[in-house]
Design a protein around this motif. Structure first.
Motif, PDB file in Angstrom:
ATOM      1  N   GLN A  23      53.247  15.898  31.236  1.00 19.46           N
ATOM      2  CA  GLN A  23      51.963  16.248  30.669  1.00 19.46           C
ATOM      3  C   GLN A  23      50.986  16.699  31.750  1.00 19.46           C
ATOM      4  N   LEU A  24      51.508  17.227  32.824  1.00 16.75           N
ATOM      5  CA  LEU A  24      50.685  17.674  33.934  1.00 16.75           C
ATOM      6  C   LEU A  24      49.964  18.953  33.550  1.00 16.75           C
ATOM      7  N   LYS A  25      48.656  18.968  33.729  1.00 17.32           N
ATOM      8  CA  LYS A  25      47.859  20.149  33.434  1.00 17.32           C
ATOM      9  C   LYS A  25      47.013  20.456  34.663  1.00 17.32           C
ATOM     10  N   ILE A  26      47.033  21.705  35.070  1.00 16.65           N
ATOM     11  CA  ILE A  26      46.275  22.115  36.247  1.00 16.65           C
ATOM     12  C   ILE A  26      45.058  22.899  35.785  1.00 16.65           C
ATOM     13  N   ASN A  27      43.900  22.455  36.211  1.00 18.25           N
ATOM     14  CA  ASN A  27      42.661  23.167  35.929  1.00 18.25           C
ATOM     15  C   ASN A  27      42.312  23.992  37.149  1.00 18.25           C
ATOM     16  N   GLN A  28      42.218  25.286  36.953  1.00 18.51           N
ATOM     17  CA  GLN A  28      41.957  26.194  38.058  1.00 18.51           C
ATOM     18  C   GLN A  28      40.629  26.895  37.817  1.00 18.51           C
ATOM     19  N   SER A  29      39.835  26.950  38.840  1.00 17.39           N
ATOM     20  CA  SER A  29      38.527  27.573  38.741  1.00 17.39           C
ATOM     21  C   SER A  29      38.666  29.077  38.505  1.00 17.39           C
ATOM     22  N   GLN A  30      37.703  29.644  37.802  1.00 18.70           N
ATOM     23  CA  GLN A  30      37.701  31.084  37.533  1.00 18.70           C
ATOM     24  C   GLN A  30      37.556  31.875  38.828  1.00 18.70           C
ATOM     25  N   GLN A  31      36.896  31.301  39.823  1.00 19.09           N
ATOM     26  CA  GLN A  31      36.717  31.981  41.105  1.00 19.09           C
ATOM     27  C   GLN A  31      38.063  32.214  41.793  1.00 19.09           C
ATOM     28  N   ILE A  32      38.966  31.261  41.675  1.00 22.80           N
ATOM     29  CA  ILE A  32      40.295  31.420  42.272  1.00 22.80           C
ATOM     30  C   ILE A  32      41.048  32.542  41.565  1.00 22.80           C
ATOM     31  N   LYS A  33      40.952  32.589  40.252  1.00 26.21           N
ATOM     32  CA  LYS A  33      41.612  33.669  39.498  1.00 26.21           C
ATOM     33  C   LYS A  33      41.046  35.029  39.900  1.00 26.21           C
ATOM     34  N   ASP A  34      39.715  35.106  40.041  1.00 31.15           N
ATOM     35  CA  ASP A  34      39.074  36.361  40.448  1.00 31.15           C
ATOM     36  C   ASP A  34      39.510  36.770  41.848  1.00 31.15           C
ATOM     37  N   LEU A  35      39.594  35.794  42.741  1.00 31.06           N
ATOM     38  CA  LEU A  35      40.014  36.072  44.117  1.00 31.06           C
ATOM     39  C   LEU A  35      41.454  36.582  44.162  1.00 31.06           C
ATOM     40  N   MET A  36      42.324  36.035  43.334  1.00 35.33           N
ATOM     41  CA  MET A  36      43.714  36.493  43.279  1.00 35.33           C
ATOM     42  C   MET A  36      43.791  37.938  42.772  1.00 35.33           C
ATOM     43  N   GLU A  37      42.948  38.299  41.830  1.00 31.14           N
ATOM     44  CA  GLU A  37      42.913  39.678  41.333  1.00 31.14           C
ATOM     45  C   GLU A  37      42.456  40.642  42.425  1.00 31.14           C
ATOM     46  N   VAL A  38      41.443  40.238  43.191  1.00 29.15           N
ATOM     47  CA  VAL A  38      40.958  41.073  44.288  1.00 29.15           C
ATOM     48  C   VAL A  38      42.054  41.256  45.330  1.00 29.15           C
ATOM     49  N   LYS A  39      42.771  40.169  45.647  1.00 28.63           N
ATOM     50  CA  LYS A  39      43.860  40.259  46.618  1.00 28.63           C
ATOM     51  C   LYS A  39      44.964  41.191  46.122  1.00 28.63           C
ATOM     52  N   LYS A  40      45.277  41.124  44.833  1.00 26.39           N
ATOM     53  CA  LYS A  40      46.309  41.978  44.259  1.00 26.39           C
ATOM     54  C   LYS A  40      45.911  43.453  44.372  1.00 26.39           C
ATOM     55  N   GLU A  41      44.648  43.768  44.063  1.00 26.15           N
ATOM     56  CA  GLU A  41      44.168  45.143  44.173  1.00 26.15           C
ATOM     57  C   GLU A  41      44.186  45.611  45.623  1.00 26.15           C
ATOM     58  N   PHE A  42      43.779  44.753  46.529  1.00 27.23           N
ATOM     59  CA  PHE A  42      43.758  45.098  47.951  1.00 27.23           C
ATOM     60  C   PHE A  42      45.171  45.374  48.449  1.00 27.23           C
ATOM     61  N   SER A  43      46.134  44.573  48.020  1.00 25.84           N
ATOM     62  CA  SER A  43      47.517  44.743  48.452  1.00 25.84           C
ATOM     63  C   SER A  43      48.089  46.072  47.986  1.00 25.84           C
ATOM     64  N   GLN A  44      47.682  46.514  46.803  1.00 26.17           N
ATOM     65  CA  GLN A  44      48.178  47.783  46.284  1.00 26.17           C
ATOM     66  C   GLN A  44      47.617  48.968  47.074  1.00 26.17           C
ATOM     67  N   GLN A  45      46.418  48.815  47.622  1.00 27.56           N
ATOM     68  CA  GLN A  45      45.791  49.895  48.376  1.00 27.56           C
ATOM     69  C   GLN A  45      46.173  49.860  49.851  1.00 27.56           C
ATOM     70  N   GLU A  46      46.769  48.773  50.283  1.00 28.07           N
ATOM     71  CA  GLU A  46      47.108  48.602  51.683  1.00 28.07           C
ATOM     72  C   GLU A  46      48.183  49.600  52.102  1.00 28.07           C
ATOM     73  N   LYS A  47      47.990  50.206  53.240  1.00 27.03           N
ATOM     74  CA  LYS A  47      48.952  51.171  53.771  1.00 27.03           C
ATOM     75  C   LYS A  47      50.041  50.415  54.531  1.00 27.03           C
ATOM     76  N   THR A  48      51.273  50.855  54.335  1.00 32.92           N
ATOM     77  CA  THR A  48      52.397  50.179  54.970  1.00 32.92           C
ATOM     78  C   THR A  48      53.325  51.193  55.630  1.00 32.92           C
TER      79      THR A  48
END
Length: 118
Positions: A23-48
């Motif tokens: 019955q483990l439930k993890i409560n995650q702040s909306q700020q963490i979710k927003d930060l993960m979205e920003v990181k995902k967008e940044f990774s897609q634009q990153e040159k490799t």
């Protein structure tokens, strides 16, 4: 007597772990979710850096993608630059990582070379 008590206590602990452990439930702040979205967008634009293994016609390029995907664990991509299709592999953050991978790739593709990000 001690053995019976031990088995009973162990059984209760095991039952409690199974019954209540799922019955483990993890409560995650909306700020963490927003930060993960920003990181995902940044990774897609990153040159490799990538390794180019083929340059030529589309039919052979598709075959090379199949062969390279089966042989190496790096992701393979098809790029078009007039008039040729190019097969490139890997998403390397540094030139050093790309050069290390290139030593392995050169065994199968002697003409392979590293492409700098642009």
């Amino acid at each position: 007597m001690k053995k019976t008590r031990f088995v009973a206590i162990f059984g209760l602990l095991l039952w409690g772990h199974i019954a209540f452990g799922q019955q483990l439930k993890i409560n995650q702040s909306q700020q963490i979710k927003d930060l993960m979205e920003v990181k995902k967008e940044f990774s897609q634009q990153e040159k490799t850096y990538q390794i180019q293994i083929y340059n030529g016609m589309i039919s052979e390029a598709n075959e090379e993608i199949k062969r390279a995907s089966g042989r190496f664990s790096y992701p393979c991509f098809l790029a078009f630059e007039t008039p040729n299709y190019k097969v490139r592999m890997g998403l390397f953050r540094t030139r050093l990582e790309a050069e290390k991978a290139l030593t392995k790739v050169k065994a199968a593709y002697p003409a392979a070379f590293v492409i700098a990000p642009y």
